[in-house]
Design an enzyme around this catalytic site. Structure first.
Site, PDB file in Angstrom:
ATOM      1  N   ARG A  72      33.036 -22.134   1.448  1.00 30.90           N
ATOM      2  CA  ARG A  72      33.987 -21.260   2.154  1.00 30.90           C
ATOM      3  C   ARG A  72      34.463 -21.922   3.458  1.00 30.90           C
ATOM      4  O   ARG A  72      35.616 -21.835   3.838  1.00 30.90           O
ATOM      5  CB  ARG A  72      33.323 -19.914   2.452  1.00 30.90           C
ATOM      6  CG  ARG A  72      34.251 -18.735   2.181  1.00 30.90           C
ATOM      7  CD  ARG A  72      33.653 -17.420   2.618  1.00 30.90           C
ATOM      8  NE  ARG A  72      32.376 -17.131   2.009  1.00 30.90           N
ATOM      9  CZ  ARG A  72      31.402 -16.437   2.599  1.00 30.90           C
ATOM     10  NH1 ARG A  72      31.549 -15.961   3.807  1.00 30.90           N
ATOM     11  NH2 ARG A  72      30.276 -16.208   1.974  1.00 30.90           N
ATOM     12  N   ARG A 131      47.780 -17.951   8.008  1.00 28.68           N
ATOM     13  CA  ARG A 131      46.715 -18.712   7.334  1.00 28.68           C
ATOM     14  C   ARG A 131      47.299 -19.827   6.485  1.00 28.68           C
ATOM     15  O   ARG A 131      46.545 -20.637   5.945  1.00 28.68           O
ATOM     16  CB  ARG A 131      45.945 -17.773   6.412  1.00 28.68           C
ATOM     17  CG  ARG A 131      44.715 -17.113   7.068  1.00 28.68           C
ATOM     18  CD  ARG A 131      43.737 -16.915   6.074  1.00 28.68           C
ATOM     19  NE  ARG A 131      42.602 -16.192   5.845  1.00 28.68           N
ATOM     20  CZ  ARG A 131      42.067 -15.116   6.331  1.00 28.68           C
ATOM     21  NH1 ARG A 131      42.623 -14.473   7.275  1.00 28.68           N
ATOM     22  NH2 ARG A 131      40.966 -14.631   5.891  1.00 28.68           N
ATOM     23  N   LYS A 149      34.981 -14.046  15.212  1.00 30.38           N
ATOM     24  CA  LYS A 149      36.413 -13.961  15.563  1.00 30.38           C
ATOM     25  C   LYS A 149      36.898 -12.517  15.663  1.00 30.38           C
ATOM     26  O   LYS A 149      37.621 -12.170  16.596  1.00 30.38           O
ATOM     27  CB  LYS A 149      37.198 -14.739  14.510  1.00 30.38           C
ATOM     28  CG  LYS A 149      38.691 -14.674  14.630  1.00 30.38           C
ATOM     29  CD  LYS A 149      39.332 -15.630  13.645  1.00 30.38           C
ATOM     30  CE  LYS A 149      39.048 -15.268  12.192  1.00 30.38           C
ATOM     31  NZ  LYS A 149      39.809 -14.106  11.714  1.00 30.38           N
ATOM     32  N   ARG A 196      22.703 -13.513   7.834  1.00 27.48           N
ATOM     33  CA  ARG A 196      23.424 -12.264   7.603  1.00 27.48           C
ATOM     34  C   ARG A 196      23.365 -11.861   6.123  1.00 27.48           C
ATOM     35  O   ARG A 196      23.142 -10.701   5.787  1.00 27.48           O
ATOM     36  CB  ARG A 196      24.893 -12.430   8.042  1.00 27.48           C
ATOM     37  CG  ARG A 196      25.617 -11.118   8.162  1.00 27.48           C
ATOM     38  CD  ARG A 196      27.109 -11.308   8.378  1.00 27.48           C
ATOM     39  NE  ARG A 196      27.421 -11.960   9.630  1.00 27.48           N
ATOM     40  CZ  ARG A 196      28.671 -12.320   9.979  1.00 27.48           C
ATOM     41  NH1 ARG A 196      29.682 -12.100   9.156  1.00 27.48           N
ATOM     42  NH2 ARG A 196      28.904 -12.909  11.130  1.00 27.48           N
ATOM     43  N   ARG A 202      22.859  -9.914   0.235  1.00 28.34           N
ATOM     44  CA  ARG A 202      23.943 -10.511  -0.553  1.00 28.34           C
ATOM     45  C   ARG A 202      23.469 -11.839  -1.122  1.00 28.34           C
ATOM     46  O   ARG A 202      23.650 -12.891  -0.527  1.00 28.34           O
ATOM     47  CB  ARG A 202      25.178 -10.708   0.322  1.00 28.34           C
ATOM     48  CG  ARG A 202      25.766  -9.389   0.755  1.00 28.34           C
ATOM     49  CD  ARG A 202      26.790  -9.584   1.837  1.00 28.34           C
ATOM     50  NE  ARG A 202      27.754 -10.616   1.498  1.00 28.34           N
ATOM     51  CZ  ARG A 202      28.804 -10.894   2.260  1.00 28.34           C
ATOM     52  NH1 ARG A 202      29.019 -10.223   3.368  1.00 28.34           N
ATOM     53  NH2 ARG A 202      29.652 -11.829   1.906  1.00 28.34           N
TER      54      ARG A 202
HETATM   55  P1  AMP Z   1      39.489 -11.657   6.599  1.00 31.06           P
HETATM   56  O1  AMP Z   1      38.841 -10.380   6.996  1.00 31.06           O
HETATM   57  O2  AMP Z   1      40.455 -12.161   7.615  1.00 31.06           O
HETATM   58  O3  AMP Z   1      38.521 -12.710   6.158  1.00 31.06           O
HETATM   59  O4  AMP Z   1      40.370 -11.328   5.310  1.00 31.06           O
HETATM   60  C1  AMP Z   1      39.802 -10.778   4.132  1.00 31.06           C
HETATM   61  C2  AMP Z   1      40.673 -11.117   2.929  1.00 31.06           C
HETATM   62  O5  AMP Z   1      41.982 -10.562   3.090  1.00 31.06           O
HETATM   63  C3  AMP Z   1      40.911 -12.602   2.706  1.00 31.06           C
HETATM   64  O6  AMP Z   1      39.875 -13.187   1.992  1.00 31.06           O
HETATM   65  C4  AMP Z   1      42.214 -12.589   1.913  1.00 31.06           C
HETATM   66  O7  AMP Z   1      41.995 -12.228   0.576  1.00 31.06           O
HETATM   67  C5  AMP Z   1      42.962 -11.458   2.592  1.00 31.06           C
HETATM   68  N1  AMP Z   1      43.774 -11.960   3.733  1.00 31.06           N
HETATM   69  C6  AMP Z   1      43.600 -11.648   5.039  1.00 31.06           C
HETATM   70  N2  AMP Z   1      44.511 -12.268   5.798  1.00 31.06           N
HETATM   71  C7  AMP Z   1      45.278 -12.998   4.969  1.00 31.06           C
HETATM   72  C8  AMP Z   1      46.380 -13.884   5.140  1.00 31.06           C
HETATM   73  N3  AMP Z   1      46.881 -14.148   6.361  1.00 31.06           N
HETATM   74  N4  AMP Z   1      46.917 -14.444   4.034  1.00 31.06           N
HETATM   75  C9  AMP Z   1      46.440 -14.194   2.799  1.00 31.06           C
HETATM   76  N5  AMP Z   1      45.386 -13.396   2.558  1.00 31.06           N
HETATM   77  C10 AMP Z   1      44.805 -12.791   3.630  1.00 31.06           C
END
Ligand code: AMP
Length: 190
Positions: free
Chosen positions: A144, A88, A13, A127, A133
């Site tokens: 997840r 989200r 994405k 990955r 990891r």
């Molecule tokens: P991502 O790279 O989009 O997976 O985001 C990494 C982390 O940032 C997530 O696991 C959340 O802890 C936080 N995060 C990102 N976007 C949001 C959102 N819209 N609402 C709440 N937490 C977010």
């Protein structure tokens, strides 16, 4: 052009968001990237969210909504944007609606990248192995995915009911998927 992009972990994405935004000449705004930059720079926001992010939880809506509303007022976002990783939660959907209503704007489309769960689990396992990891195994990855689906399904339903959803097969070469997205968007917005 005001767009959202959604997709499960491992579907690519973030990569697609950057390419699609460049194609339409708009900024790709990733809440995950904003939070990560703040954590790295140890800003007050970063210190507030680092623990939550490390635990894989969601940053509270009040913080996230304020960050996005603020980012959307920056000059480069005047002509449009593509939001990656936001909204989200249904609270975030409401907050975005309110922000758009306040500024007299509307969403043009919501891109939903779809892919078979087993394919994604396979990708993420590979990955995790490459990156050493070992906390990531098939079970944690599947978990997840489930959390993602539970959180996102109601949002997709909302945007589907507004006739904004554009579903695109997310499996394929980066350019191939990008082509599918722009073709589908251009058809939708024609
Ligand atoms: P991502 O790279 O989009 O997976 O985001 C990494 C982390 O940032 C997530 O696991 C959340 O802890 C936080 N995060 C990102 N976007 C949001 C959102 N819209 N609402 C709440 N937490 C977010």
């Amino acid at each position: 052009m005001r767009l959202l992009i959604m997709g499960p972990p491992g579907v690519g994405k973030g990569t697609q968001a950057v390419g699609i935004a460049a194609h339409y000449g708009i900024p790709a705004i990733s809440t995950g990237d904003i939070f990560r930059t703040n954590v790295k720079n140890q800003t007050p926001l970063g210190q507030e969210v680092s623990r939550i992010m490390a635990d894989g939880g969601y940053v509270p809506d009040t913080i996230t909504n304020a960050i996005v509303a603020d980012r959307l007022t920056e000059a480069d976002a005047a002509q449009g944007w593509l939001l990656d990783g936001y909204p989200r939660t249904s609270g975030q959907v409401d907050a975005l609606d309110a922000e758009l209503a306040r500024t007299g704007q509307g969403l043009d489309a919501v891109i939903s990248l779809v892919a078979d769960t087993d394919v994604l689990v396979g990708r993420l396992l590979k990955r995790a192995e490459l990156e050493g990891r070992d906390d990531d195994n098939a079970d944690t990855i599947r978990h997840r995915m489930e959390i993602y689906t539970e959180a996102t399904d109601p949002l997709l339903a909302t945007y589907r009911s507004r006739d904004l959803l554009v579903e695109v097969d997310g499996i394929g070469a980066v350019d191939e998927v990008a082509g599918r997205i722009t073709t589908a968007l251009d058809a939708k917005l024609a």
